[in-house]
Design an enzyme around this catalytic site. Structure first.
Site, PDB file in Angstrom:
ATOM      1  N   ASP A  99       0.839  -1.191   0.000  1.00  0.00           N
ATOM      2  CA  ASP A  99       0.000   0.000   0.000  1.00  0.00           C
ATOM      3  C   ASP A  99       0.881   1.250   0.000  1.00  0.00           C
ATOM      4  O   ASP A  99       2.091   1.189   0.212  1.00  0.00           O
ATOM      5  CB  ASP A  99      -1.007  -0.015   1.154  1.00  0.00           C
ATOM      6  CG  ASP A  99      -0.363   0.071   2.526  1.00  0.00           C
ATOM      7  OD1 ASP A  99       0.560   0.883   2.697  1.00  0.00           O
ATOM      8  OD2 ASP A  99      -0.791  -0.675   3.430  1.00  0.00           O
ATOM      9  N   ALA A 100       0.265   2.388  -0.244  1.00  0.00           N
ATOM     10  CA  ALA A 100       1.019   3.627  -0.439  1.00  0.00           C
ATOM     11  C   ALA A 100       1.860   3.993   0.784  1.00  0.00           C
ATOM     12  O   ALA A 100       2.933   4.590   0.649  1.00  0.00           O
ATOM     13  CB  ALA A 100       0.061   4.767  -0.784  1.00  0.00           C
TER      14      ALA A 100
END
Length: 263
Positions: free
Chosen positions: A112-113
């Site tokens: 994820d970011a």
């Protein structure tokens, strides 16, 4: 047919040398010593010819990449970058790290970011499918900086298992690296690919994640690769990855989606 194929093929020692295994003379020695297998069968004849596009070769049990069109890249994904080749919301994506390669590369799984660390990029769809397939269960190692002082009891709970909204989950391994001050460092080894699994596990035991990095993916280690940098896998790393994929590859049962969710 076999004799015709052998005549038209390429000598095994030449294929091995071209693949970067060793010099042709050393490769001939490997063949004589019985260290080379073609399609699972030991080959000791120096005159053996093979078809690099079809035959599978290994040295001492380690797979050899014969297809030079396949590219395997390790990226240390920084935080703030989404794990996709084109983000519809205009956020920083992976294209900046693949533009220097002639091949069209794709990511194997996701981070994820807010998570940094090891991400594999490749144009080998078969290998990507295997590594991202849920039944493959490739092991991943994360280091999480979490809020609060983690105790041995918390570590034991992580390996015993916790109950999440989508079912129970247990770490393969959990280790407390540091618990000084108001934060702790925890190393978690998991084979699950469930979405944001590390963050959810740590939140469940009362220690929300502050920072998260993936240090290992299967046989690959991030090492000293700086954040935001990419490099091609070494011959040894490619061999380890291909060996793992060939040994445990599941039969495809659905259309491929190599971008399965991860932590």
């Amino acid at each position: 047919m076999t004799e015709e194929r052998d005549t038209e093929g390429v000598r095994l020692q030449k294929v091995l040398a071209n693949a970067g295994v060793a010099s042709r003379r050393v490769c001939e020695q490997y063949i004589v010593e019985g260290r080379i297998r073609v399609n699972g069968v030991v080959v000791t004849e120096l005159g053996r010819r093979i078809d690099p596009a079809v035959d599978i070769v290994d040295v001492d049990g380690t797979a050899i990449q014969l297809d030079s069109t396949k590219r395997y890249v390790m990226l240390n994904k920084p935080t703030g970058v989404v794990s996709t080749m084109k983000d519809e919301q205009g956020r920083p994506d992976l294209r900046r790290y693949t533009q220097d390669f002639a091949e069209r590369l794709y990511n194997v799984g996701r981070l994820d970011a807010d998570t940094s660390g090891l991400l594999v990029l490749t144009n080998d769809g078969d290998l990507a499918h295997v590594l991202a397939h849920p039944s493959f269960g490739v092991t991943k190692v994360y280091i999480a900086k979490v809020d609060g002082r983690v105790t041995p009891q918390v570590i034991a709970r992580l390996t015993k298992g916790v109950e999440l909204e989508d079912g129970p989950i247990a770490a393969d391994k959990a280790r407390l690296l540091d618990a000084s001050g108001t934060t702790s460092l925890v190393e978690l080894t998991l084979h699950s690919g469930r979405n944001r699994i590390v963050r959810r596990m740590m939140a469940e035991v009362g220690h929300p994640v502050i920072e998260l990095v993936r240090r290992q993916f299967g046989p690959l280690h991030l090492g000293t690769l700086p954040a935001g940098k990419a490099r091609e896998l070494t011959t040894v790393e490619r061999g380890a990855l291909l060996t793992l994929a060939r040994r445990d590859a599941p039969e495809p049962t659905a259309p491929r989606d190599t971008a399965s969710p991860d932590s």
